[in-house]
Write a protein that holds these residues in place. Sequence first.
Motif: not given
Length: 575
Positions: A1-9, A19-27
Amino acid sequence: MCQLILAVHTGIHDAAAAVLVDYDIQAAVQLERLTRFKGDGRNYPNLCIEELLDMVGATRRDVDVLALTRSDFPVKYFHHFRGYRWLREHYRTYVQGKKTRFIPREMRRAKTPRDTDFFDAVSFARDSGFREDTVVCFYNHHKAHALPTLFYTDWDDALLVTSDGGGDSVNHSHRRFANGQIEEIYGGDEWLTRDPPIDSLGQAYAAATRALGFRDNRHEGKLTGLSAMGEPVFAERIGQHFRVDESGRIFSDFRNNAAIFKLLAEIGKEGLREDVAASIQKVLEDMMLLSVSRLLERYPARHLGVAGGVFANVRLNRALAEQLDLDEIFVFPPMGDEGLPVGGSLVYLLQRDGIAHWLKQRRRLKDVYLGRDYTDAADPTLSGIRGIRRLAGDPIEGTAKLLAAGEIGAIYTGRMEYGPRALGARSILANPSRRETHDLLNTRLDRTEFMPFAPVIAADKADEVFDVNSVNAYASRFMTITCNVRPSWRDRIAAVVHVDGSARPQTIVRESNPLYFDILVAFERATGIPVLVNTSFNVHEEPIVNTPRECAQALLDRRIDFVVTQQAIYEANET
């Protein structure tokens, strides 16, 4: 199942999120582009979070993974204060107004590398609007710099090197990729509970920047340009404080970073600024070349991946590409701390999936157009502003004609770039055949650029004009390296050639940005020159423009003569 990943610095500069959905950068976006404060790191980047989630049609409740840098967080989430420390921290918080604490410092005080031993990440995420079951993780600063330099390649071996002003208690890191495994050589989590070493070449370069009257952590590129105009008369004096051991690790004899700044301040008062710049540039190149060459002796590899703020230095990157025996070098385009969120997501995914699956997901970067797409709003906005008029005719041919005549234009198309470079979505364009174009652009944009403005050229023609080859071609896609300009072209494209005969080209293919590419082709048809000037669409001390309104303001302020979009050309009315 894909995960919506929000990464912050979040940090003192270059806050950003992705924001990535698994390995795909969305924005992905830097905070500065939203607040219009250059290099912004003053606040937790909630604006970035809201912008990105809105772009992908999600809310905080949809986030499956929240990946964070170890930085400053509100004191109420730290639960390890006892006795006198509890009283002291309350005094600092409520009397002195110091309402955050720095996680790496608390790790050293608590003598633990585990964030959960003293930080309540679950409560932080819940109070920030995320779900109770959202996975919260912290990622290593230098590992987050390093992993994109491997993930966005197809290499079967590599040396991965990072270097900056510091993060997670180290200033450099070294990793080797071989036989399907990533080996940490230096600079991993084992340093989290140790005092940071004083060995940062990034701090030394920043000290020289400040010593010459520029702003450190912002204007280092000015020194890079200046360095070609001077002599490295202070290099030995600076360099004697640094050494490289047989394993490739860099050391210094400075007691603290203040001592580095003190030495460079003294040197800055003694010499010509061009000589000071040439000196620190030579120290940087000499130390880094020696470090990487010794690493390659111990850990042979044909490929080199680099990231971290030090590798924003395009002359250093050229030295590595040309003086080391490599098949290819790659600089992650958002090489500074603004790139950490993508790397942090890759750190999480590596931990989640394991190296074998992670490696199978690798892909080469086609572009870094990851901001909001204002295509539908650009033309209605520009057309509706008093003082701006739309020109009739084909925008591509019209732009080529105006540029050939010496006008200064800007291209505003598609999604904004992620990282420090304008790469044809928010770029100012000009005719490179006139040397005076450099001074004209500086005047119009209130800049003091010592590095010439960069050229853009079609990838299939790059080696006719520049020394672009298999080693530096991938880096040249993203304008992260300099190279030689072929002698027969130097006078023909004088505005993009530095005093040492070099340039910092961007090579493009049509599929990544059709409007940009087609304007370039049309300009060549009109002039016989396959090159255009490309510089960031901003004025001095402002971030690259983001919204159509910001684009329009530059036109109204006469910073540029015209703007081209996918539909039309716009210019300011004379009256």
